[in-house]
Motif scaffolding. Structure first.
Motif, PDB file in Angstrom:
ATOM      1  N   GLY A  99       2.009   6.413   4.661  1.00 36.14           N
ATOM      2  CA  GLY A  99       1.156   5.417   4.039  1.00 36.14           C
ATOM      3  C   GLY A  99       0.020   4.980   4.934  1.00 36.14           C
ATOM      4  O   GLY A  99      -0.542   3.904   4.755  1.00 36.14           O
ATOM      5  N   SER A 101      -2.958   6.014   5.082  1.00 33.40           N
ATOM      6  CA  SER A 101      -4.202   5.886   4.333  1.00 33.40           C
ATOM      7  C   SER A 101      -4.274   4.517   3.653  1.00 33.40           C
ATOM      8  O   SER A 101      -5.322   3.880   3.609  1.00 33.40           O
ATOM      9  CB  SER A 101      -4.295   7.008   3.302  1.00 33.40           C
ATOM     10  OG  SER A 101      -5.581   7.098   2.793  1.00 33.40           O
ATOM     11  N   TYR A 102      -3.137   4.043   3.128  1.00 37.33           N
ATOM     12  CA  TYR A 102      -3.068   2.719   2.513  1.00 37.33           C
ATOM     13  C   TYR A 102      -3.331   1.646   3.563  1.00 37.33           C
ATOM     14  O   TYR A 102      -4.050   0.687   3.313  1.00 37.33           O
ATOM     15  CB  TYR A 102      -1.693   2.520   1.871  1.00 37.33           C
ATOM     16  CG  TYR A 102      -1.477   1.175   1.257  1.00 37.33           C
ATOM     17  CD1 TYR A 102      -2.090   0.839   0.055  1.00 37.33           C
ATOM     18  CD2 TYR A 102      -0.673   0.228   1.870  1.00 37.33           C
ATOM     19  CE1 TYR A 102      -1.901  -0.401  -0.517  1.00 37.33           C
ATOM     20  CE2 TYR A 102      -0.477  -1.012   1.315  1.00 37.33           C
ATOM     21  CZ  TYR A 102      -1.087  -1.331   0.118  1.00 37.33           C
ATOM     22  OH  TYR A 102      -0.898  -2.575  -0.439  1.00 37.33           O
ATOM     23  N   ASN A 106      -6.087  -1.692   4.018  1.00 39.52           N
ATOM     24  CA  ASN A 106      -5.721  -3.059   4.383  1.00 39.52           C
ATOM     25  C   ASN A 106      -6.456  -3.505   5.642  1.00 39.52           C
ATOM     26  O   ASN A 106      -6.911  -4.648   5.725  1.00 39.52           O
ATOM     27  CB  ASN A 106      -4.206  -3.164   4.602  1.00 39.52           C
ATOM     28  CG  ASN A 106      -3.427  -3.064   3.314  1.00 39.52           C
ATOM     29  OD1 ASN A 106      -3.966  -3.240   2.228  1.00 39.52           O
ATOM     30  ND2 ASN A 106      -2.158  -2.766   3.431  1.00 39.52           N
TER      31      ASN A 106
END
Length: 126
Positions: A99, A101-102, A106
């Motif tokens: 994750g 990339s997520y 953020n």
């Protein structure tokens, strides 16, 4: 109909009904008014792009390592009986995407706001 079957059916129905429900949102980014704030946001964008590039490189590396381990597993199995292979050949686990990339998104949002920009959540009216 048994009680456990009734509960299971009710649970599946609830999940199916709630799956597509709920409001949807989009986000509006308003930059800071100063040139210094805009330069700061440009730096945030550069960092986000770098973060995404590093996440893609890591994913490619993980995938290549998995493929190599899979070939090693297949080589180990060749020429062995099923029982011997089961005891000495280990199937590789795929390193699922962490994750990253997520997390880049953020981090960008936090940086954007630290530079003086605002992010507003907008309810989409369908």
């Amino acid at each position: 109909m048994s009680t456990s079957h009734t509960w299971r059916t009710a649970l599946l129905l609830a999940v199916a009904l709630l799956g597509g429900c709920g409001p949807s949102y989009s986000y509006r980014y308003s930059p800071p008014p100063s040139m210094m704030g805009m330069n700061c946001i440009n730096s945030c964008a550069t960092e986000r792009n770098h973060c995404k590039q590093m996440a893609r490189l890591q994913e490619n590396s993980d995938q290549a390592l998995y493929q190599a381990n899979l070939r090693s597993y297949q080589h180990c199995q060749a020429g062995k009986s099923k029982k011997d292979a089961r005891n000495s050949c280990y199937y590789p686990s795929y390193p699922f995407n962490s994750g990253a990339s997520y997390a880049c998104g953020n981090d960008y949002d936090s940086c954007y706001q630290a530079c003086g920009g605002t992010i507003t959540r907008v309810l989409n009216k369908d």
